[in-house]
Motif scaffolding. Sequence first.
Motif, PDB file in Angstrom:
ATOM      1  N   ALA A  84      48.103  30.109  32.152  1.00 44.39           N
ATOM      2  CA  ALA A  84      48.122  29.776  30.733  1.00 44.39           C
ATOM      3  C   ALA A  84      46.882  30.338  30.058  1.00 44.39           C
ATOM      4  O   ALA A  84      46.710  30.219  28.844  1.00 44.39           O
ATOM      5  N   ARG A  85      45.999  30.956  30.846  1.00 47.04           N
ATOM      6  CA  ARG A  85      44.737  31.486  30.345  1.00 47.04           C
ATOM      7  C   ARG A  85      44.910  32.967  30.053  1.00 47.04           C
ATOM      8  O   ARG A  85      44.937  33.782  30.952  1.00 47.04           O
ATOM      9  N   GLY A  86      45.024  33.295  28.775  1.00 45.16           N
ATOM     10  CA  GLY A  86      45.297  34.681  28.402  1.00 45.16           C
ATOM     11  C   GLY A  86      44.107  35.433  27.852  1.00 45.16           C
ATOM     12  O   GLY A  86      44.227  36.592  27.451  1.00 45.16           O
ATOM     13  N   GLU A  87      42.915  34.803  27.837  1.00 44.63           N
ATOM     14  CA  GLU A  87      41.743  35.464  27.293  1.00 44.63           C
ATOM     15  C   GLU A  87      41.314  36.635  28.170  1.00 44.63           C
ATOM     16  O   GLU A  87      41.529  36.641  29.385  1.00 44.63           O
ATOM     17  N   GLU A  88      40.685  37.619  27.546  1.00 40.62           N
ATOM     18  CA  GLU A  88      40.294  38.833  28.265  1.00 40.62           C
ATOM     19  C   GLU A  88      39.389  38.524  29.449  1.00 40.62           C
ATOM     20  O   GLU A  88      39.554  39.084  30.534  1.00 40.62           O
ATOM     21  N   ASN A  89      38.418  37.621  29.264  1.00 39.31           N
ATOM     22  CA  ASN A  89      37.484  37.301  30.339  1.00 39.31           C
ATOM     23  C   ASN A  89      38.207  36.720  31.547  1.00 39.31           C
ATOM     24  O   ASN A  89      37.872  37.024  32.702  1.00 39.31           O
ATOM     25  N   ASP A  90      39.215  35.892  31.287  1.00 38.25           N
ATOM     26  CA  ASP A  90      40.002  35.307  32.385  1.00 38.25           C
ATOM     27  C   ASP A  90      40.804  36.380  33.112  1.00 38.25           C
ATOM     28  O   ASP A  90      40.903  36.376  34.340  1.00 38.25           O
ATOM     29  N   ARG A  91      41.363  37.314  32.347  1.00 41.33           N
ATOM     30  CA  ARG A  91      42.133  38.400  32.972  1.00 41.33           C
ATOM     31  C   ARG A  91      41.231  39.268  33.848  1.00 41.33           C
ATOM     32  O   ARG A  91      41.607  39.656  34.951  1.00 41.33           O
ATOM     33  N   VAL A  92      40.024  39.543  33.343  1.00 42.48           N
ATOM     34  CA  VAL A  92      39.079  40.356  34.109  1.00 42.48           C
ATOM     35  C   VAL A  92      38.693  39.629  35.397  1.00 42.48           C
ATOM     36  O   VAL A  92      38.622  40.236  36.472  1.00 42.48           O
ATOM     37  N   ASN A  93      38.430  38.327  35.308  1.00 47.07           N
ATOM     38  CA  ASN A  93      38.089  37.549  36.501  1.00 47.07           C
ATOM     39  C   ASN A  93      39.203  37.609  37.535  1.00 47.07           C
ATOM     40  O   ASN A  93      38.954  37.717  38.745  1.00 47.07           O
ATOM     41  N   GLY A  94      40.436  37.530  37.060  1.00 43.75           N
ATOM     42  CA  GLY A  94      41.570  37.601  37.971  1.00 43.75           C
ATOM     43  C   GLY A  94      41.668  38.950  38.653  1.00 43.75           C
ATOM     44  O   GLY A  94      41.877  39.033  39.865  1.00 43.75           O
ATOM     45  N   LEU A  95      41.500  40.022  37.881  1.00 42.33           N
ATOM     46  CA  LEU A  95      41.580  41.367  38.453  1.00 42.33           C
ATOM     47  C   LEU A  95      40.447  41.609  39.443  1.00 42.33           C
ATOM     48  O   LEU A  95      40.636  42.229  40.485  1.00 42.33           O
ATOM     49  N   GLU A  96      39.260  41.092  39.123  1.00 42.57           N
ATOM     50  CA  GLU A  96      38.125  41.258  40.037  1.00 42.57           C
ATOM     51  C   GLU A  96      38.332  40.474  41.328  1.00 42.57           C
ATOM     52  O   GLU A  96      37.788  40.832  42.373  1.00 42.57           O
ATOM     53  N   ALA A  97      39.117  39.404  41.266  1.00 42.80           N
ATOM     54  CA  ALA A  97      39.407  38.623  42.470  1.00 42.80           C
ATOM     55  C   ALA A  97      40.469  39.288  43.343  1.00 42.80           C
ATOM     56  O   ALA A  97      40.736  38.831  44.454  1.00 42.80           O
ATOM     57  N   GLY A  98      41.074  40.364  42.829  1.00 43.79           N
ATOM     58  CA  GLY A  98      42.056  41.096  43.625  1.00 43.79           C
ATOM     59  C   GLY A  98      43.483  40.942  43.153  1.00 43.79           C
ATOM     60  O   GLY A  98      44.419  41.398  43.815  1.00 43.79           O
ATOM     61  N   VAL A  99      43.685  40.275  42.000  1.00 38.76           N
ATOM     62  CA  VAL A  99      45.034  40.110  41.460  1.00 38.76           C
ATOM     63  C   VAL A  99      45.538  41.446  40.914  1.00 38.76           C
ATOM     64  O   VAL A  99      44.785  42.193  40.288  1.00 38.76           O
ATOM     65  N   ASP A 100      46.806  41.750  41.153  1.00 37.07           N
ATOM     66  CA  ASP A 100      47.370  43.022  40.708  1.00 37.07           C
ATOM     67  C   ASP A 100      47.881  42.976  39.276  1.00 37.07           C
ATOM     68  O   ASP A 100      47.870  43.987  38.578  1.00 37.07           O
ATOM     69  N   ASP A 101      48.335  41.819  38.831  1.00 38.06           N
ATOM     70  CA  ASP A 101      48.850  41.679  37.476  1.00 38.06           C
ATOM     71  C   ASP A 101      48.855  40.193  37.135  1.00 38.06           C
ATOM     72  O   ASP A 101      48.587  39.338  37.988  1.00 38.06           O
ATOM     73  N   TYR A 102      49.135  39.873  35.896  1.00 35.02           N
ATOM     74  CA  TYR A 102      49.192  38.472  35.480  1.00 35.02           C
ATOM     75  C   TYR A 102      50.318  38.298  34.468  1.00 35.02           C
ATOM     76  O   TYR A 102      50.694  39.237  33.763  1.00 35.02           O
ATOM     77  N   VAL A 103      50.861  37.104  34.436  1.00 33.51           N
ATOM     78  CA  VAL A 103      51.878  36.743  33.456  1.00 33.51           C
ATOM     79  C   VAL A 103      51.422  35.447  32.800  1.00 33.51           C
ATOM     80  O   VAL A 103      51.129  34.471  33.495  1.00 33.51           O
ATOM     81  N   VAL A 104      51.341  35.458  31.482  1.00 32.07           N
ATOM     82  CA  VAL A 104      50.840  34.299  30.753  1.00 32.07           C
ATOM     83  C   VAL A 104      51.978  33.337  30.451  1.00 32.07           C
ATOM     84  O   VAL A 104      53.040  33.733  29.967  1.00 32.07           O
ATOM     85  N   LYS A 105      51.765  32.054  30.768  1.00 31.72           N
ATOM     86  CA  LYS A 105      52.744  31.010  30.464  1.00 31.72           C
ATOM     87  C   LYS A 105      52.700  30.693  28.972  1.00 31.72           C
ATOM     88  O   LYS A 105      51.630  30.685  28.366  1.00 31.72           O
TER      89      LYS A 105
END
Length: 229
Positions: A84-105
């Motif tokens: 549910a976290r769609g902010e840029e900083n959250d997306r960057v944190n996810g990608l840096e953790a190794g996530v390949d993509d994200y889908v916002v609820k």
Amino acid sequence: MQKRILIVEDEPAIRDMVAFALRKADYDPAHAGDAREASLSIAERVPDLILLDWMLPGTSGLEMARRLRKDDLTRSVPIIMLTARGEENDRVNGLEAGVDDYVVKPFSARELLARIKAVIRRSGSADEDGSVSLGGLRIDGAAHRVFAGDTPVPIGPTEYRLLHFFMTHAERVYSRAQLLDNVWGGNVYVEERTVDVHIRRLRKTLEPWNLDTLVQTVRGSGYRFSVSV
């Protein structure tokens, strides 16, 4: 065999909705309500992709993603974060953790399936006979041959195994030790500098087609196969 997708989500309603959509799209869904259940499911069968909720009881999805990337068993499994976290900083944190993509609820089943297909395609997952296509290269697993477009590429057996591993684990960084374990085998004694020699040979093999840049050096970490500049 159907591709197995592990849904790590603590909300039963969301799990059921996603599983229903996956079954309709001819995937094999598996369920987990938290990190512990996810680990048990992975031990039973490593999934082809993981749908991981950001907010999980006990361990956050972000922390679990980091653990999955450190584990040899799941290092190359694609991860899509459900958040549910769609902010840029959250997306960057996810990608840096190794996530390949994200889908916002909230998300639609159609959007989720499109993301899944795109991530699996980017990951360069191989067919059952070991065939894989990525970045202008194609490996015919049944014939044990490599093609640049439609042109056969002469390649040695070790470079073939190295390229096949890279293409089926694209966009991931591997150390020399990890490449030795996965390409040469854990029971074979080979010095780590041998990896550098075969990387140079592989690049030289791909150079006539200007595809040598697909094999990239990551300073201080190792090597990766990437279609990104």
